[in-house]
Write an enzyme that holds these catalytic residues in place. Structure first.
Site, PDB file in Angstrom:
ATOM      1  N   TYR A  51       0.832  -1.200   0.000  1.00 28.00           N
ATOM      2  CA  TYR A  51       0.000   0.000   0.000  1.00 28.00           C
ATOM      3  C   TYR A  51       0.869   1.254   0.000  1.00 28.00           C
ATOM      4  CZ  TYR A  51      -4.094  -2.913   1.063  1.00 28.00           C
ATOM      5  OH  TYR A  51      -5.112  -3.850   1.038  1.00 28.00           O
ATOM      6  N   PRO A 221     -16.145  -2.645   0.811  1.00 26.16           N
ATOM      7  CA  PRO A 221     -17.541  -2.841   1.217  1.00 26.16           C
ATOM      8  C   PRO A 221     -18.465  -1.675   0.891  1.00 26.16           C
ATOM      9  CG  PRO A 221     -16.242  -2.248   3.123  1.00 26.16           C
ATOM     10  CD  PRO A 221     -15.267  -2.441   1.991  1.00 26.16           C
ATOM     11  N   LEU A 222     -17.907  -0.474   0.737  1.00 29.28           N
ATOM     12  CA  LEU A 222     -18.729   0.695   0.403  1.00 29.28           C
ATOM     13  C   LEU A 222     -18.849   0.899  -1.104  1.00 29.28           C
ATOM     14  CD1 LEU A 222     -17.482   3.150   3.162  1.00 29.28           C
ATOM     15  CD2 LEU A 222     -19.748   2.099   3.015  1.00 29.28           C
ATOM     16  N   ALA A 223     -18.253  -0.030  -1.873  1.00 33.86           N
ATOM     17  CA  ALA A 223     -18.393  -0.027  -3.333  1.00 33.86           C
ATOM     18  C   ALA A 223     -18.020   1.310  -3.955  1.00 33.86           C
ATOM     19  CB  ALA A 223     -19.821  -0.410  -3.729  1.00 33.86           C
ATOM     20  N   GLY A 225     -18.451   4.188  -3.054  1.00 32.23           N
ATOM     21  CA  GLY A 225     -19.474   5.216  -2.926  1.00 32.23           C
ATOM     22  C   GLY A 225     -20.617   5.123  -3.922  1.00 32.23           C
ATOM     23  N   PHE A 227     -23.436   3.828  -3.878  1.00 30.25           N
ATOM     24  CA  PHE A 227     -24.796   3.961  -3.350  1.00 30.25           C
ATOM     25  C   PHE A 227     -24.897   5.062  -2.302  1.00 30.25           C
ATOM     26  CE2 PHE A 227     -23.977  -0.649  -4.188  1.00 30.25           C
ATOM     27  CZ  PHE A 227     -24.589  -0.679  -5.426  1.00 30.25           C
ATOM     28  N   THR A 228     -23.851   5.881  -2.196  1.00 31.84           N
ATOM     29  CA  THR A 228     -23.832   6.916  -1.165  1.00 31.84           C
ATOM     30  C   THR A 228     -23.294   8.240  -1.702  1.00 31.84           C
ATOM     31  OG1 THR A 228     -21.673   6.061  -0.439  1.00 31.84           O
ATOM     32  CG2 THR A 228     -23.620   5.289   0.769  1.00 31.84           C
ATOM     33  N   GLU A 231     -23.340   7.729  -7.667  1.00 35.40           N
ATOM     34  CA  GLU A 231     -24.120   6.864  -8.539  1.00 35.40           C
ATOM     35  C   GLU A 231     -23.863   7.214 -10.002  1.00 35.40           C
ATOM     36  OE1 GLU A 231     -26.034   9.145  -6.335  1.00 35.40           O
ATOM     37  OE2 GLU A 231     -25.209   7.837  -4.784  1.00 35.40           O
TER      38      GLU A 231
END
Length: 312
Positions: A51, A221-223, A225, A227-228, A231
């Site tokens: 990283y 897990p938050l893809a 963003g 869906f937050t 889009e």
């Protein structure tokens, strides 16, 4: 090793991915992100030696050095096994025993600690001999340099093959899992359907980990963003609207609802929250502090809306 409801993923720490040295600003940003994670109750921190070309671990090590007693209050996880591209040399996977030992020694130095709590093998290396891998891992364990071992991006057969040579149990498997990356879930319901051929997720991996008490950690897990607030498609917009409605009904954040969708699964999936933005980290507070408050029907509504079509 006790279970964690969520982890903080440190990939965003350490500034740029280039060869520029770690700056004071990079360390300050890492300190703010780590503090936000601690504020919401996260005590397990996930790294990898690659990283930011090692700068994520170095920044975190600097944070640890400034925070008396912090090392004793957290669980420190890192990964090895990927060698990044360098000039004309392509990126490869390298799980030779001597490489594992060298990479762990380098991570210990950067992290400024004398022990890694959990070491994950980052990607499968087709040339790796499991006996050689296990010998290296057991040496690290016996020296007290690594307490526990796990894998990342591996299927059930690969996990079993390594476990057969290893004298301690593998404790974790980190996979990409989210409301956007749903193949791990859909693999179980597409059996005997034409769509099954297009689903490449290795069947039985979730069940294998669940049955053998190998913690499932979800990266991404938050893809990103989707869906937050980020889009890009009609389906993502419809899902984001549903996420926002459920968040308002339950008095929480949209980020929490997206994470609850994973955490509601009975296998006990722990999301690895990877944002470096302290506000976004704090938006995930209820995913750490509250049990998932999604009903059976609400969980399915999210799934069906995100997939953009009815279940088979």
């Amino acid at each position: 090793m006790r279970e964690h409801r969520a982890l903080y993923g440190c990939m965003g720490l350490g500034g740029s991915w280039d060869g520029e040295p770690l700056s004071a600003g990079d360390v300050a940003a890492a300190e703010a992100a780590v503090q936000a994670a601690l504020d919401v109750g996260i005590t397990m921190f996930d790294h990898a030696d690659i990283y930011r070309n090692g700068k994520a671990e170095a920044a975190f090590g600097e944070v640890l050095s400034r925070s008396a007693g912090l090392r004793e209050r957290i669980v420190l996880q890192t990964k090895c096994g990927i060698r990044l591209a360098d000039g004309d040399r392509p990126g490869i996977y390298d799980l030779r025993g001597r490489s594992i030992v060298q990479r762990v020694e380098e991570s210990l130095t950067r992290l400024r600690t004398d022990v890694i709590d959990v070491l994950l093998l980052h990607r499968p290396d087709p040339l790796a001999d499991p006996a050689d891998v296990a010998k290296a891992l057991m040496s690290l364990h016996e020296q007290g340099l690594v307490r526990h071992f796990g894998v990342s991006n591996m299927n059930a057969a690969q996990i079993d093959h390594l476990q057969a040579h290893l004298g301690v149990p593998l404790v974790a498997n980190q996979l990409e899992m989210s409301l956007h990356r749903r193949d791990w879930c859909e693999a179980g319901v597409l059996v005997n359907t034409p769509e099954a051929a297009a689903n490449g997720f290795p069947a039985g991996t979730v069940e294998h980990c669940w049955r053998n008490e190998i913690a499932l950690q979800a990266w991404g897990p938050l893809a990103q963003g989707r869906f937050t607030g980020r889009e890009e498609t009609a389906t993502e917009r419809a899902t984001a609207q549903l996420v926002a409605e459920l968040a308002a009904e339950k008095g929480t954040s949209p980020e929490t609802v997206v994470l609850w969708w994973l955490q509601r699964h009975p296998a006990g999936i722990a999301p690895v929250i990877g944002s470096a933005n302290p506000d976004r980290i704090r938006a995930c507070r209820d995913a750490v502090q509250r049990e998932p408050e999604l009903t059976h029907e609400e969980w399915y509504r999210l799934w069906i809306t995100a997939r953009g079509e009815a279940l088979p």
